[in-house]
Scaffold this motif. Structure first.
Motif, PDB file in Angstrom:
ATOM      1  N   PRO A 293       0.821  -1.217   0.000  1.00 31.26           N
ATOM      2  CA  PRO A 293       0.000   0.000   0.000  1.00 31.26           C
ATOM      3  C   PRO A 293       0.855   1.268   0.000  1.00 31.26           C
ATOM      4  CG  PRO A 293      -0.716  -1.548   1.702  1.00 31.26           C
ATOM      5  CD  PRO A 293       0.596  -2.040   1.201  1.00 31.26           C
ATOM      6  N   ILE A 294       0.284   2.331  -0.552  1.00 30.35           N
ATOM      7  CA  ILE A 294       0.929   3.644  -0.522  1.00 30.35           C
ATOM      8  C   ILE A 294       0.001   4.610   0.222  1.00 30.35           C
ATOM      9  CG2 ILE A 294       0.016   4.183  -2.839  1.00 30.35           C
ATOM     10  CD1 ILE A 294       2.484   5.965  -3.261  1.00 30.35           C
ATOM     11  N   ARG A 295       0.594   5.421   1.085  1.00 29.31           N
ATOM     12  CA  ARG A 295      -0.198   6.376   1.858  1.00 29.31           C
ATOM     13  C   ARG A 295      -0.958   7.302   0.899  1.00 29.31           C
ATOM     14  NH1 ARG A 295       1.139   7.754   6.985  1.00 29.31           N
ATOM     15  NH2 ARG A 295       3.303   7.117   6.571  1.00 29.31           N
ATOM     16  N   PHE A 296      -2.228   7.518   1.160  1.00 29.28           N
ATOM     17  CA  PHE A 296      -3.033   8.376   0.304  1.00 29.28           C
ATOM     18  C   PHE A 296      -2.890   9.815   0.803  1.00 29.28           C
ATOM     19  CE2 PHE A 296      -7.140  10.416  -0.822  1.00 29.28           C
ATOM     20  CZ  PHE A 296      -6.962  10.406  -2.190  1.00 29.28           C
ATOM     21  N   ALA A 297      -1.916  10.516   0.229  1.00 26.73           N
ATOM     22  CA  ALA A 297      -1.630  11.896   0.607  1.00 26.73           C
ATOM     23  C   ALA A 297      -0.916  12.564  -0.562  1.00 26.73           C
ATOM     24  CB  ALA A 297      -0.752  11.955   1.861  1.00 26.73           C
ATOM     25  N   GLN A 298      -1.047  13.876  -0.653  1.00 28.31           N
ATOM     26  CA  GLN A 298      -0.396  14.604  -1.731  1.00 28.31           C
ATOM     27  C   GLN A 298       1.117  14.386  -1.676  1.00 28.31           C
ATOM     28  OE1 GLN A 298      -1.048  15.863  -4.400  1.00 28.31           O
ATOM     29  NE2 GLN A 298      -0.148  17.830  -4.848  1.00 28.31           N
ATOM     30  N   ASN A 299       1.687  14.005  -2.827  1.00 29.73           N
ATOM     31  CA  ASN A 299       3.125  13.781  -2.967  1.00 29.73           C
ATOM     32  C   ASN A 299       3.646  12.633  -2.103  1.00 29.73           C
ATOM     33  OD1 ASN A 299       3.389  15.929  -4.850  1.00 29.73           O
ATOM     34  ND2 ASN A 299       3.411  17.381  -3.145  1.00 29.73           N
ATOM     35  N   ALA A 300       2.765  11.712  -1.745  1.00 30.48           N
ATOM     36  CA  ALA A 300       3.210  10.525  -1.019  1.00 30.48           C
ATOM     37  C   ALA A 300       4.121   9.689  -1.919  1.00 30.48           C
ATOM     38  CB  ALA A 300       2.013   9.702  -0.569  1.00 30.48           C
ATOM     39  N   ARG A 301       5.083   9.001  -1.312  1.00 33.34           N
ATOM     40  CA  ARG A 301       5.998   8.145  -2.060  1.00 33.34           C
ATOM     41  C   ARG A 301       6.068   6.781  -1.395  1.00 33.34           C
ATOM     42  NH1 ARG A 301      10.325  10.199  -5.632  1.00 33.34           N
ATOM     43  NH2 ARG A 301      11.372   8.251  -5.087  1.00 33.34           N
ATOM     44  N   LEU A 302       6.277   5.782  -2.224  1.00 38.38           N
ATOM     45  CA  LEU A 302       6.565   4.432  -1.763  1.00 38.38           C
ATOM     46  C   LEU A 302       7.900   4.060  -2.380  1.00 38.38           C
ATOM     47  CD1 LEU A 302       5.862   1.680  -0.484  1.00 38.38           C
ATOM     48  CD2 LEU A 302       4.576   1.149  -2.565  1.00 38.38           C
ATOM     49  N   ASP A 303       8.926   3.996  -1.556  1.00 39.43           N
ATOM     50  CA  ASP A 303      10.279   3.720  -2.053  1.00 39.43           C
ATOM     51  C   ASP A 303      10.698   2.321  -1.656  1.00 39.43           C
ATOM     52  OD1 ASP A 303      11.102   6.126  -3.411  1.00 39.43           O
ATOM     53  OD2 ASP A 303      11.048   7.107  -1.456  1.00 39.43           O
ATOM     54  N   SER A 304      11.003   1.519  -2.651  1.00 35.53           N
ATOM     55  CA  SER A 304      11.520   0.165  -2.441  1.00 35.53           C
ATOM     56  C   SER A 304      12.212  -0.230  -3.740  1.00 35.53           C
ATOM     57  CB  SER A 304      10.382  -0.794  -2.083  1.00 35.53           C
ATOM     58  OG  SER A 304       9.411  -0.813  -3.105  1.00 35.53           O
ATOM     59  N   ASP A 305      12.336  -1.527  -4.018  1.00 39.17           N
ATOM     60  CA  ASP A 305      12.945  -1.933  -5.287  1.00 39.17           C
ATOM     61  C   ASP A 305      12.213  -1.304  -6.461  1.00 39.17           C
ATOM     62  OD1 ASP A 305      14.950  -3.476  -4.176  1.00 39.17           O
ATOM     63  OD2 ASP A 305      13.718  -5.277  -4.099  1.00 39.17           O
ATOM     64  N   PHE A 306      10.878  -1.218  -6.352  1.00 38.15           N
ATOM     65  CA  PHE A 306      10.056  -0.498  -7.314  1.00 38.15           C
ATOM     66  C   PHE A 306       9.388   0.642  -6.563  1.00 38.15           C
ATOM     67  CE2 PHE A 306      10.170  -4.911  -8.813  1.00 38.15           C
ATOM     68  CZ  PHE A 306      10.598  -4.740 -10.118  1.00 38.15           C
ATOM     69  N   SER A 307       9.505   1.862  -7.080  1.00 42.21           N
ATOM     70  CA  SER A 307       9.015   3.030  -6.356  1.00 42.21           C
ATOM     71  C   SER A 307       7.834   3.676  -7.067  1.00 42.21           C
ATOM     72  CB  SER A 307      10.144   4.062  -6.187  1.00 42.21           C
ATOM     73  OG  SER A 307      11.184   3.534  -5.390  1.00 42.21           O
TER      74      SER A 307
ATOM     75  N   ASP B 267       4.741   7.128  -6.631  1.00 38.40           N
ATOM     76  CA  ASP B 267       4.268   8.297  -5.897  1.00 38.40           C
ATOM     77  C   ASP B 267       2.841   8.623  -6.316  1.00 38.40           C
ATOM     78  OD1 ASP B 267       4.476   9.689  -8.328  1.00 38.40           O
ATOM     79  OD2 ASP B 267       6.044  11.049  -7.649  1.00 38.40           O
ATOM     80  N   LEU B 268       2.239   9.529  -5.542  1.00 35.86           N
ATOM     81  CA  LEU B 268       0.898  10.021  -5.818  1.00 35.86           C
ATOM     82  C   LEU B 268       0.984  11.528  -5.991  1.00 35.86           C
ATOM     83  CD1 LEU B 268      -1.519   8.239  -3.301  1.00 35.86           C
ATOM     84  CD2 LEU B 268      -1.825   8.347  -5.773  1.00 35.86           C
ATOM     85  N   VAL B 269       0.413  12.043  -7.061  1.00 38.14           N
ATOM     86  CA  VAL B 269       0.348  13.478  -7.273  1.00 38.14           C
ATOM     87  C   VAL B 269      -1.112  13.855  -7.526  1.00 38.14           C
ATOM     88  CG1 VAL B 269       2.696  13.636  -8.174  1.00 38.14           C
ATOM     89  CG2 VAL B 269       0.802  13.272  -9.753  1.00 38.14           C
ATOM     90  N   GLN B 270      -1.422  15.116  -7.296  1.00 33.55           N
ATOM     91  CA  GLN B 270      -2.780  15.589  -7.543  1.00 33.55           C
ATOM     92  C   GLN B 270      -2.745  16.679  -8.597  1.00 33.55           C
ATOM     93  OE1 GLN B 270      -4.947  16.994  -4.106  1.00 33.55           O
ATOM     94  NE2 GLN B 270      -6.933  16.605  -5.080  1.00 33.55           N
TER      95      GLN B 270
ATOM     96  N   LEU C  33      -1.615   7.960  -9.701  1.00 28.93           N
ATOM     97  CA  LEU C  33      -0.594   7.049  -9.205  1.00 28.93           C
ATOM     98  C   LEU C  33       0.459   6.877 -10.290  1.00 28.93           C
ATOM     99  CD1 LEU C  33       0.402   5.016  -7.023  1.00 28.93           C
ATOM    100  CD2 LEU C  33      -0.917   3.264  -8.248  1.00 28.93           C
ATOM    101  N   ARG C  34       1.734   7.069  -9.931  1.00 29.23           N
ATOM    102  CA  ARG C  34       2.821   6.983 -10.905  1.00 29.23           C
ATOM    103  C   ARG C  34       3.832   5.924 -10.476  1.00 29.23           C
ATOM    104  NH1 ARG C  34       5.255  12.791 -12.212  1.00 29.23           N
ATOM    105  NH2 ARG C  34       6.113  12.449 -10.111  1.00 29.23           N
ATOM    106  N   PHE C  35       4.331   5.207 -11.473  1.00 30.76           N
ATOM    107  CA  PHE C  35       5.388   4.217 -11.313  1.00 30.76           C
ATOM    108  C   PHE C  35       6.689   4.922 -11.671  1.00 30.76           C
ATOM    109  CE2 PHE C  35       6.845  -0.203 -13.096  1.00 30.76           C
ATOM    110  CZ  PHE C  35       7.720  -0.345 -12.037  1.00 30.76           C
TER     111      PHE C  35
END
Length: 276
Positions: free
Chosen positions: A142-156, A158-161, A169-171
């Motif tokens: 899961p990725i936090r639902f917030a402006q400019n949230a990021r999920l950083d791992s082997d595959f990263s 982010d969320l932008v509005q 949702l961007r890969f």
């Protein structure tokens, strides 16, 4: 246990947890949500094969979805997977809503039909985008639902509005961000899933009913088979593409995506690939 529209009381939780290889206790907390997400996408591929095998319906009732994805070991498209995942989360005690997104990756358009569905889970005053069914490009947790949230791992990710208010949702790939889908948080219900399911199965402009689409999101490698082109994505590397011959396409469900088809289904798929 009182039932809800997500049918949590009807899910065989133990069988599901065995299917996805989840070990340990479950609770309505972030650790469980993360572990369930990763286990699900590792184990259950995106699979549109029923639409190519002459099936006149892809049932979305929980009993049929469980039989296919859990008992038979098949995959399913996003609507089937969300029905199953929602029932599991409901059974465990999570609070969530569903939304629909407009796929952008591979379409080149922001304005297509909102065919993809996923969940927003509420935990401790925050919301988490929980999407187990976007396939090879989707998030592994899961990725936090917030402006400019990021999920950083082997595959990263982010969320932008956007200025319109739509969330995207961007890969985050080495060759640049790939916009996966745009969405609003308007709540969708199982009855909405039925309409989307009918479109995906029968509409002439559906992306899912005229060619093979198989996807698997494993920890270190992701695979997408669209028609006869196999895409492989590894952490930190540009995607690679390979054209498969007919024999490779027919063996790909089991060898690459972990889907075992009945011999009759393989013969039907062979005829479908051969065309009229």
């Amino acid at each position: 246990m009182s039932d809800s529209m997500w049918q949590g009381s009807g899910v065989d939780l133990d069988a599901y947890l065995r299917r996805v290889g989840y070990e340990g206790d479950v609770a309505a907390d972030l650790s469980t949500l993360r572990r369930l997400h990763t286990a699900h996408v590792d184990a259950i591929p995106f699979d549109n094969l029923d639409a190519l095998l002459g099936r006149t319906a892809v049932p979305l009732d929980l009993a049929n979805v469980q039989e296919k994805l859990v008992q038979q070991g098949r995959g399913g498209w996003c609507l089937e997977q969300v029905v199953l995942m929602a029932a599991v989360l409901d059974r465990i005690g999570f609070t969530f809503t569903a939304f629909a997104g407009r796929t952008r990756v591979r379409t080149g358009s922001k304005f297509g039909p909102a065919l993809h569905v996923a969940l927003l889970v509420e935990l401790d005053g925050e919301r988490w985008l929980h999407d187990v069914s976007f396939g090879a490009f989707g998030p592994h947790e899961p990725i936090r639902f917030a402006q400019n949230a990021r999920l950083d791992s082997d595959f990263s990710f982010d969320l932008v509005q956007e200025p319109t208010g739509e969330h995207v949702l961007r890969f985050l790939r080495p060759e640049g961000p790939a916009e996966l889908y745009g969405f609003t948080t308007d709540v969708r219900y199982p009855s909405d899933f039925e309409l989307l399911n009918h479109f995906c199965l029968t509409h002439p402009r559906s992306p899912f009913n005229h060619r093979v689409i198989l996807q698997r999101t494993q920890a270190k490698v992701r695979h997408l088979l669209a028609g006869t082109v196999l895409t492989e994505i590894r952490p930190g590397e540009p995607a690679t593409f390979r054209e498969l011959d007919e024999a490779e396409v027919l063996s790909a469900p089991e060898e690459i995506f972990g889907i075992t088809l009945a011999p009759d289904d393989i013969q039907t798929l062979r005829k479908t690939l051969a065309g009229p």
